[in-house]
Design an enzyme around this catalytic site. Sequence first.
Site, mmCIF file in Angstrom:
data_model
loop_
_atom_site.group_PDB
_atom_site.id
_atom_site.type_symbol
_atom_site.label_atom_id
_atom_site.label_comp_id
_atom_site.label_asym_id
_atom_site.label_seq_id
_atom_site.Cartn_x
_atom_site.Cartn_y
_atom_site.Cartn_z
ATOM 1 N N CYS A 21 0.846 -1.194 0.000
ATOM 2 C CA CYS A 21 0.000 0.000 0.000
ATOM 3 C C CYS A 21 0.881 1.244 0.000
ATOM 4 C CB CYS A 21 -0.944 0.018 1.207
ATOM 5 S SG CYS A 21 -0.082 0.170 2.782
ATOM 6 N N CYS A 24 3.101 1.884 3.002
ATOM 7 C CA CYS A 24 4.396 1.190 3.058
ATOM 8 C C CYS A 24 5.492 2.075 2.473
ATOM 9 C CB CYS A 24 4.341 -0.121 2.272
ATOM 10 S SG CYS A 24 3.170 -1.341 2.930
ATOM 11 N N ASP A 446 -8.555 27.866 -26.894
ATOM 12 C CA ASP A 446 -7.875 28.632 -27.933
ATOM 13 C C ASP A 446 -8.501 28.226 -29.270
ATOM 14 O OD1 ASP A 446 -5.844 30.166 -29.276
ATOM 15 O OD2 ASP A 446 -4.861 28.266 -29.723
#
Length: 780
Positions: A21, A24, A446
């Site tokens: 995880c 860790c 744009d």
Amino acid sequence: MALPGSDGQNELSYSIEGMDCADCALKLEKSIGQLPGVDACDVSFVSTKLTLVIDPAVLEPGQVERRVRDMGYAVATGDDSSDPAKTQGVEWLLHTLRSQARLSATLSCGLLIGIGWFGAWLQWPEVVTTGFFAAAIVVGGYKIARKAYASLRYNHEFDINVLMTVAVLGAAAIGEWPEGAMVVFLFSIGELLEGYTMGRARQAIQSLVSLSPSQATILRPCVDCEEHFGKALPTGEVYNGGPCPWCEPHELAVPVEDLAIGETIFVRPGERFPMDGVVLSGQSAVNQSPITGESLPVDKSPGDQVFAGTVNGNGTLTIEVTHLAEDNTLSRLIHLVEEAQSSKAPAQRWVDRFARIYTPAVMGIAVLVAIVPPLLFGQPFFDTATTTGWLYRSLTLLVIACPCALVLSIPVSIVAAITAAARHGVLIKGGANLEAMSGVRAIAFDKTGTLTVGQPALTTIHCAASGNGHSSTNCSSCDDLLALAAAVERRSEHPLARAVVEAARHRQLDRQYPAAGQVEALLGMGVQGQIDGQMIGISSHRHVHDLGLCEANPLCRQVRDAELRGQTALLVHDTNAVRGFLAVADQVRPEAAEAIAALKEVGIQHTIMLTGDSDAAAMAIAGQVGIDDVRASLLPEDKVNAIADILDHIGPVAMVGDGVNDAPALARATVGIAMGSAGTDQAIETADIALMGDDLARLPYLVRLSRQTRNIIIQNVALSLAIKAVFVVLALLGYATLWMAVFADVGASLIVILNSMRLLRSRPRSLKESGQGFYFSPSS
């Protein structure tokens, strides 16, 4: 990855095994970072890489490896020695045993528990069955206890391993050996399942790496040719080595790392492109879906760009290498996705801070639960025949309170969403940008290069001689007008001139007249040149008016109509009269109108165009694509002010631009989204999100994905807290057992992971958006 302060000489890289995880990675990073002589340290949970910069005079690499092992993880240097496919004999055996140690310990723990229960059913002596349960605790809990000890010793903090160790030791202390063993077994099973499911999230990176071939076929000259040693050269000298003047260049397979910029490589039909490059010769259709997510192959011919990892079609292409192996599009994409998956969203940082306070607070509460009722209210400390003791309840509370599900609730969702987006040609640079995208209420665009393709093209020919206003090949006068204009524009590099010449070439009219002589560019007015002794001009409408050639000319009204439609009129004239005009315009992207409509369907009601073009050109494009708000004639600083105004009056806004000219506006917006990002360094570096295939149809998918991720995170957090709240109440009332508590904790973690992994299956809704389901995998 170069870390801050690194000169590259003292940088170390390790592959870490056993991280289940994100917590860790945090614990390991903190522990390694505390070593004397570590200048910088980074642990990526997603890529399982530890990268650090050390002072070799203070710290040796062996000390780093020992600390990693002390923290309960396996380590291998970043030279691929940990890859079973690249190791032999004893090394392969040791690697296999190490990678399977956790599974073996878990299965052994379960077997010992089964024997213990079987013995209890057969009424074996209690000391024997207890011995089996104790052995199960030792076998299955050794690694947990080791990590708990390391967390307390090196990081001085309580974590999930500390909670579990205390709970199991407490269970053993009060004689609950079977339950203590079950806690260890279920927790180990949970870690195995978490490791497996999280491994799926890492597969996207691994499949990206496998996209690029390890070798390339290169064209090399024959050097030191033994066949022609001693042969006389044309100069009269004798050939004694060096490039052979008689042999043709030969094909040679070389590692991609050995390729240099400018070298020539061959890519045969069906092969993957090993490097970024430009096509020198050959024609083929290339499947670019692994990089851009495009659904259909793209035709490639000399001058076109190709990307590493894409798949060649049915033609052989000769490619000039334009990037080194570590700097090609695929390598940059892998690096950016790894960084994005490892970065943290604001919500994730909040959960991490909450977990750091939450875990020690729970330890304190558990101690109070065990002590206060017996001391102050005469409640039983140990279990009795009629009620559960408060020590047992506090141990159950410890197990229930583990923050695993809560800590996993956000990072797994972020990793899954970023991975899914990358599969479909959308590069999201971090969880913070994904979270910000979910709150966007307006999107500004744009015009040139974003809503349009950015390449002017001839749209209409108006010929004074015939009165026609079209580009049909059936009008000989129109063809003659176009050929005449192309002869004058042939040597110009102006985009409008290229559009005229390209149209003439397409209709095979580019050689009807010789290139004009005495060509002169008239700044701001046009260009003129001499053809067959007559001066021919290609001019603006204003210049033709100044020459007095437009008065009472019926073409004048048609020119104005074209300009009102956003087209640029190029008037073709001689010294006496206007012969006609060519209407040139930038082309709207085919998917632009559909994308704008889809954005409104998903709730983006404010779409704005920000452009430096004239009002007429901007309004013409806006009308075609469905943009509501147009702000034209803007300088770059005006676009920044426009974004600020949108933020003040509407709310969070995303800006979509080309990533270079629009950089200030992209930076000012809540989320900057770059077009033209495939192979464009500036676009990838400037924006928060990049559309790898320049496909506006990915925008509705991006909005849906970000909102779905936000909803899943809310579900995960609410679910994990709700489950814990229910079991906390049950524990305090004495109805929850240790094995029920660990089952609930593991179950909550797995539910959170599986709920998050649903994001990996997210895809654009329509077939056009979906890229036909292409994914980052070797079979794409």
